[in-house]
Design an enzyme around this catalytic site. Structure first.
Site, short mmCIF file in Angstrom:
data_model
loop_
_atom_site.label_atom_id
_atom_site.label_comp_id
_atom_site.label_asym_id
_atom_site.label_seq_id
_atom_site.Cartn_x
_atom_site.Cartn_y
_atom_site.Cartn_z
N GLY A 106 -11.84 -0.50 -26.95
CA GLY A 106 -10.91 -0.19 -25.85
C GLY A 106 -10.99 -1.25 -24.76
O GLY A 106 -9.97 -1.81 -24.34
N SER A 150 -22.04 -1.81 -28.20
CA SER A 150 -21.81 -0.43 -28.65
C SER A 150 -22.98 -0.01 -29.53
O SER A 150 -23.46 -0.82 -30.33
CB SER A 150 -20.53 -0.36 -29.47
OG SER A 150 -20.44 0.87 -30.13
N ASP A 152 -22.60 2.21 -31.74
CA ASP A 152 -22.00 2.76 -32.97
C ASP A 152 -21.86 1.76 -34.11
O ASP A 152 -21.67 2.16 -35.25
CB ASP A 152 -20.59 3.31 -32.67
CG ASP A 152 -20.61 4.38 -31.58
OD1 ASP A 152 -21.67 4.98 -31.37
OD2 ASP A 152 -19.56 4.61 -30.95
P1 ATP Z 1 -16.74 2.80 -26.22
O1 ATP Z 1 -16.65 2.26 -27.63
O2 ATP Z 1 -18.11 2.95 -25.76
O3 ATP Z 1 -15.88 4.00 -25.96
P2 ATP Z 1 -14.62 1.27 -25.17
O4 ATP Z 1 -14.58 -0.08 -24.59
O5 ATP Z 1 -13.85 1.48 -26.45
O6 ATP Z 1 -16.14 1.64 -25.31
P3 ATP Z 1 -12.76 2.82 -23.61
O7 ATP Z 1 -13.00 4.05 -22.82
O8 ATP Z 1 -11.77 2.86 -24.73
O9 ATP Z 1 -14.18 2.34 -24.08
O10 ATP Z 1 -12.28 1.67 -22.60
C1 ATP Z 1 -13.01 1.38 -21.43
C2 ATP Z 1 -12.06 0.93 -20.35
O11 ATP Z 1 -11.33 -0.23 -20.79
C3 ATP Z 1 -10.97 1.94 -19.99
O12 ATP Z 1 -11.42 2.92 -19.10
C4 ATP Z 1 -9.92 1.04 -19.37
O13 ATP Z 1 -10.26 0.70 -18.06
C5 ATP Z 1 -10.01 -0.21 -20.24
N1 ATP Z 1 -9.03 -0.13 -21.33
C6 ATP Z 1 -9.16 0.46 -22.53
N2 ATP Z 1 -8.04 0.36 -23.27
C7 ATP Z 1 -7.15 -0.32 -22.51
C8 ATP Z 1 -5.81 -0.75 -22.68
N3 ATP Z 1 -5.12 -0.51 -23.81
N4 ATP Z 1 -5.21 -1.42 -21.66
C9 ATP Z 1 -5.87 -1.68 -20.52
N5 ATP Z 1 -7.15 -1.29 -20.29
C10 ATP Z 1 -7.78 -0.64 -21.26
#
Ligand code: ATP
Length: 363
Positions: A106, A150, A152
């Site tokens: 994300g 991560s 995971d």
């Molecule tokens: P984890 O795998 O631990 O969940 P992650 O990076 O996938 O980590 P997310 O909650 O999906 O975690 O994303 C973290 C932050 O990144 C979000 O709160 C947001 O601020 C930003 N983010 C995620 N996806 C997007 C997107 N499509 N566009 C803009 N910002 C994003």
């Protein structure tokens, strides 16, 4: 000389602080200026003191610290363009022209979106009068480099994510503790481990602890799994085993995608096999504690490579993500890695489990 900022985003993992240390120090060693953005993208949106210039000694000792010392957050504002516009303005304010992001898929998707939008964000800052044209002249292009943090190990294109081996180690130790008491009372334990949609932690924990049965989302058990599991466990007991360990990934399900919960497994072991069975959900101990040696090494080598990638990037270079492939640190196309990662979830949704099993290793 580049002015490079580093931030951690999404769920924390052991080794993130070590990655920040490596990015800061390699930036300084390259004669550039280093910044840390506190609390993930929230810090970029808030600006001011949340974006701090970092010196060599600011990250002293961070290699062995758990979690992330610059904080992490999920930031709603950054999901929308106005939030990213404010973030761009704050970065220009500090003169930052490159960003290293350590997070999950994300966070890395958000990073790439930010980069592709950057020229239009800068344009809007000028047209709305927030910035003068001459102020943004040096900021027509933004370099983004991703590091995968991560527990995971759920990103395609890399053999290991920063934090996954520390988490596996913690799970292993925890199961060793459970083993001792299970053995004493001849009990069965159903252990739920993290991993969300990815079964890597559960699979590796099962292998490294000699579990009797493992449930992972990518390779669900057969339709007759209840009978099959009970038969196997009875067989192990008949062979003289005094304890039973079943590992369930938190995203486990059967072939029709119906969730398989630790409680369902416990009831079967109690009712059909007649074992005194307990459930243990390991929870957040899996994420805490200091990073293991491998994660310190991964975070350090990848942090260094991230800065090198920033320094070698051209406006045409697609955003890279720093990976570990067959024991070598390599740069891969960030969006391609995310696309492959998303494909695994799509294969599972379509019940195409053979492709899901191959998916994370796909090029
Ligand atoms: P984890 O795998 O631990 O969940 P992650 O990076 O996938 O980590 P997310 O909650 O999906 O975690 O994303 C973290 C932050 O990144 C979000 O709160 C947001 O601020 C930003 N983010 C995620 N996806 C997007 C997107 N499509 N566009 C803009 N910002 C994003």
């Amino acid at each position: 000389k580049k002015r490079i900022a580093v931030l951690t985003s999404g769920g924390d993992s052991p080794g993130m602080s070590a990655a920040v240390r490596a990015v800061v120090r390699q930036t300084l060693a390259s004669g550039c200026t280093a910044f840390a953005v506190y609390e993930g993208y929230q810090g970029l949106v808030d600006g001011g003191d949340m974006i701090k210039e970092m010196q060599w000694e600011d990250v002293r000792g961070w290699i062995s610290e758990g979690g992330t010392l610059i904080g992490t957050a999920r930031c709603k504002a950054f999901m929308e363009r106005p939030g990213r516009l404010t973030a761009a303005n704050n970065m220009i304010e500090k003169g930052i022209d490159a960003l290293v992001i350590c997070g999950g898929d994300g966070s890395l998707t958000g990073a790439d979106k930010f980069r592709s939008e950057w020229p239009s964000l800068v344009e809007e800052l000028v047209s709305s009068g927030k910035r003068k044209a001459h102020e943004v002249e040096a900021y027509r292009h933004l370099n983004i480099v991703g590091l995968v943090g991560s527990i995971d190990n759920d990103l395609s294109s890399t053999d290991a994510t920063i934090g996954c081996y520390s988490s596996l180690q913690r799970i292993c130790q925890s199961i060793d503790y459970i083993d001792a008491t299970a053995l004493s009372h001849q009990r069965a334990f159903v252990i739920e481990v993290m991993g969300r949609h990815c079964g890597w932690l559960a699979l590796m924990a099962g292998v490294t602890c000699g579990a009797d049965f493992i449930f992972i989302p990518e390779n669900p058990p057969s339709e007759q799994w209840e009978e099959e599991m009970c038969t196997i466990i009875k067989k192990h007991r008949a062979m003289g085993k005094r304890k039973t360990i079943v590992v369930v990934a938190e995203g486990a399900h059967d072939r029709s995608l119906k969730p398989i919960s630790p409680l369902m497994v416990k009831d079967l072991l109690s009712d059909k096999v007649g074992l005194d069975t307990r459930v243990t959900t390991l929870g957040h101990v899996q994420r805490g504690g200091p990073p293991c040696a491998y994660d310190r090494m991964l975070a350090t080598l990848q942090g260094v490579e991230a800065v090198n990638a920033v320094l070698e990037a051209t406006p045409e270079t697609p955003s890279p993500v720093i990976c570990m492939v067959e024991n070598k640190i390599v740069r891969k196309d960030l969006m391609q890695a995310i696309k492959l990662t998303k494909q695994v979830a799509e294969h599972i949704e379509k019940k195409d489990f053979d492709s899901a099993m191959k998916g994370r290793d796909a090029e």
